[in-house]
Scaffold this active site. Structure first.
Site, PDB file in Angstrom:
ATOM      1  N   GLY A  15      -0.481 -18.093  56.342  1.00  0.00           N
ATOM      2  CA  GLY A  15      -0.373 -17.756  54.921  1.00  0.00           C
ATOM      3  C   GLY A  15       0.639 -18.675  54.263  1.00  0.00           C
ATOM      4  N   CYS A  34      18.427  -7.137  34.834  1.00  0.00           N
ATOM      5  CA  CYS A  34      19.641  -6.394  34.577  1.00  0.00           C
ATOM      6  C   CYS A  34      20.253  -5.859  35.866  1.00  0.00           C
ATOM      7  CB  CYS A  34      19.312  -5.270  33.614  1.00  0.00           C
ATOM      8  SG  CYS A  34      20.761  -4.741  32.744  1.00  0.00           S
ATOM      9  N   TYR A  88       4.486 -15.790  48.707  1.00  0.00           N
ATOM     10  CA  TYR A  88       5.287 -14.570  48.593  1.00  0.00           C
ATOM     11  C   TYR A  88       6.224 -14.568  47.386  1.00  0.00           C
ATOM     12  CZ  TYR A  88       3.473 -14.073  53.331  1.00  0.00           C
ATOM     13  OH  TYR A  88       2.639 -13.996  54.414  1.00  0.00           O
TER      14      TYR A  88
HETATM   15  N1  LLP Z   1      -1.384 -12.079  59.591  1.00  0.00           N
HETATM   16  C1  LLP Z   1      -0.782 -10.889  59.507  1.00  0.00           C
HETATM   17  C2  LLP Z   1      -1.377  -9.741  60.184  1.00  0.00           C
HETATM   18  C3  LLP Z   1       0.377 -10.743  58.748  1.00  0.00           C
HETATM   19  O1  LLP Z   1       0.969  -9.561  58.674  1.00  0.00           O
HETATM   20  C4  LLP Z   1       0.919 -11.868  58.081  1.00  0.00           C
HETATM   21  C5  LLP Z   1       2.117 -11.760  57.269  1.00  0.00           C
HETATM   22  C6  LLP Z   1       0.248 -13.098  58.201  1.00  0.00           C
HETATM   23  C7  LLP Z   1      -0.892 -13.166  58.979  1.00  0.00           C
HETATM   24  C8  LLP Z   1       0.715 -14.345  57.519  1.00  0.00           C
HETATM   25  O2  LLP Z   1       1.963 -14.755  57.948  1.00  0.00           O
HETATM   26  P1  LLP Z   1       2.555 -16.153  57.436  1.00  0.00           P
HETATM   27  O3  LLP Z   1       1.737 -17.264  58.043  1.00  0.00           O
HETATM   28  O4  LLP Z   1       2.479 -16.152  55.955  1.00  0.00           O
HETATM   29  O5  LLP Z   1       3.951 -16.141  57.911  1.00  0.00           O
HETATM   30  N2  LLP Z   1       7.078 -11.275  52.392  1.00  0.00           N
HETATM   31  C9  LLP Z   1       7.651 -11.965  53.532  1.00  0.00           C
HETATM   32  C10 LLP Z   1       6.602 -12.332  54.549  1.00  0.00           C
HETATM   33  C11 LLP Z   1       5.817 -11.136  55.046  1.00  0.00           C
HETATM   34  C12 LLP Z   1       4.738 -11.524  55.980  1.00  0.00           C
HETATM   35  C13 LLP Z   1       3.817 -10.394  56.199  1.00  0.00           C
HETATM   36  N3  LLP Z   1       2.727 -10.662  57.056  1.00  0.00           N
HETATM   37  C14 LLP Z   1       8.381 -13.205  53.020  1.00  0.00           C
HETATM   38  O6  LLP Z   1       8.409 -13.436  51.817  1.00  0.00           O
HETATM   39  O7  LLP Z   1       8.987 -13.941  53.798  1.00  0.00           O
END
Ligand code: LLP
Length: 432
Positions: free
Chosen positions: A293, A362, A391
């Site tokens: 992602g 705020c 994100y």
């Molecule tokens: N697959 C699953 C089942 C997941 O839960 C996630 C991310 C991904 C793939 C993708 O992961 P990535 O390649 O994006 O690391 N909000 C947080 C990140 C939360 C990730 C949640 N799951 C941030 O801003 O760092």
């Protein structure tokens, strides 16, 4: 100074992204503004697809994790590049479907899917539903029986791996709300239960150990554990698991000092582990999905802000306030995440100061970052915060009733709007 090679500085000293002048973008579309380099998104998709093809010989597919950044145009770009999609809510499914995404290439996730979501996923004909728990499995079985269909499922497994990342984004350890634990025998029981469900076609297993992970070793470890489990299922239950989804989580460069391994190296090393394990365990090599992602969306994006107030507090710090903040950029207040920033209209100058970039919400914690190296920023300057493509928009809110910014795609110097800026009427749209 610049974290990604799609960024440059033009003859006017302006920062450019994908060949487009950020100062012109800010003038044309207003700020705050999310800008995404479509060409870099596409290039990264191709790198993932080519490397999975290379190492798994066509028996694999990257699914873009749309929670990182989802809108209809992003789904179209991902579809056009031939990737699959990971969706984690009815909203992400709906966005993909409305964008014409091939739903058979979608994996549907979630640790607490509602019946409405399960029904919608079944009606859309998603490729896999990744089942998280027994109650969901039973509800899905009933929904499938009522519709007289047999959806393909994977089971989400906690492989018990400790990935070295922020606690809030770790997911593979036993104390996690996601999936079935291996150590306790819960996962094997879930496999038996799934096999006994007449209307569910258990095809694969899934694991995801966390996010923003730099080390390859925990991914190798997770693959080993999962293949061991596939072999156990074959030996003890005589059932062949055909697919393995190894999740996402590949770290990216937010700061100059960050040094993530190229994901081609990840793919090479993990595929070697997969093949050698399969051989020694006497099982067929499964088809492989991965779910990047952040690594697809983050480096392609930046957020542009206009500087308002500047407050110099002697011997303490200098605050440079911008016209957005935690509502459009929530990762600092949530995780203390750091970014590089540039005064986009002075990008050819030295970053001679260290300042705190503050938002306009705020509360005192509403910061883009502290102690950030920056060119001397004054009212009216444009600040670009880099690598914000994942994100940020997807976790943005209307806190303080701020309007969500527009999203613009740039490609070879041309720009187009893909998500409109919210209007004041959008803010009160659902108010009675
Ligand atoms: N697959 C699953 C089942 C997941 O839960 C996630 C991310 C991904 C793939 C993708 O992961 P990535 O390649 O994006 O690391 N909000 C947080 C990140 C939360 C990730 C949640 N799951 C941030 O801003 O760092």
């Amino acid at each position: 100074m610049l974290v990604s090679d799609n960024l440059s500085v033009n003859s006017q000293g302006h920062l450019t992204i994908g060949g487009a002048d950020t100062i012109e973008l800010a003038a044309q579309y207003g700020t705050p503004l999310y800008v995404m380099d479509e060409e870099l998104i596409r290039k990264t998709c191709r790198r993932f697809k080519d490397s999975i093809d290379k190492y798994y010989g066509g028996n694999g597919l990257p699914h873009y994790a749309s929670k990182a950044f989802s809108c209809m145009e992003m789904c179209r770009v991902i579809a056009d590049e031939g990737l699959g999609l990971d969706a984690v809510s009815i909203g992400e499914l709906y966005t993909a479907k409305k964008a014409g995404f091939p739903m058979e290439k979608v994996g549907f996730h979630g640790n607490n899917k509602t019946n409405e979501e399960l029904e919608f996923a079944v009606e859309c004909g998603v490729g896999q539903i990744i089942v998280d728990n027994i109650s969901e499995m039973k509800r899905l079985e009933a929904i499938a029986a009522a519709k007289n269909v047999r959806p393909t499922i994977m089971l989400r497994i906690k492989p018990g791996i400790d990935a070295h990342t922020h606690d809030f984004v770790k997911t593979g350890q036993i104390d996690s709300k996601f999936g079935f634990a291996l150590e306790t025998g819960e996962a094997l029981e879930a496999v038996k239960e799934a096999i006994s469900c007449e209307n569910l076609d258990l095809d694969g297993l899934h694991c995801h150990i966390g996010s923003q992970i730099f080390d390859i070793a925990p991914f190798e470890e997770a693959a080993k554990v999962m293949l061991g489990f596939i072999a156990q299922i074959k030996n003890e239950l005589g059932y062949e698991i055909k697919g393995l989804n190894l999740g996402g989580g590949f770290g990216i460069k937010y700061l100059e000092k960050d040094d993530p391994s190229p994901f081609e190296t990840y793919m090479e090393r993990v595929s070697a582990v997969v093949k050698s394990q399969c051989e020694s365990l006497g099982i067929a090599v499964p088809y492989i999905h991965i779910e990047p992602g952040r690594s697809i969306a983050a480096p392609a994006g930046m957020t542009l802000y206009t500087v308002g107030a500047r407050k110099e507090i002697p011997n303490i710090r200098t605050y440079v306030s911008v016209d957005g903040g935690m509502a459009d950029s929530p990762r600092y207040i949530l995780y203390g995440s750091e970014y590089e920033a540039v005064v986009a209209n002075k990008a050819d100058q030295e970053r001679s100061e260290r300042v705190t970039i503050a938002g306009k919400c705020c509360e005192s914690g509403d910061l883009i970052g502290e102690n950030m190296p920056l060119q001397h920023a004054e009212s009216g300057d444009i600040i670009a915060v880099l690598a914000t493509g994942a994100y940020n928009y997807s976790m943005s809110s209307n806190y303080n009733r701020l309007q969500k910014p527009a999203v613009v795609f740039v490609k070879n110097g041309e720009s187009r709007i893909v998500v409109k800026r919210e209007t004041l009427d959008d803010i009160i749209r659902n108010d009675i």
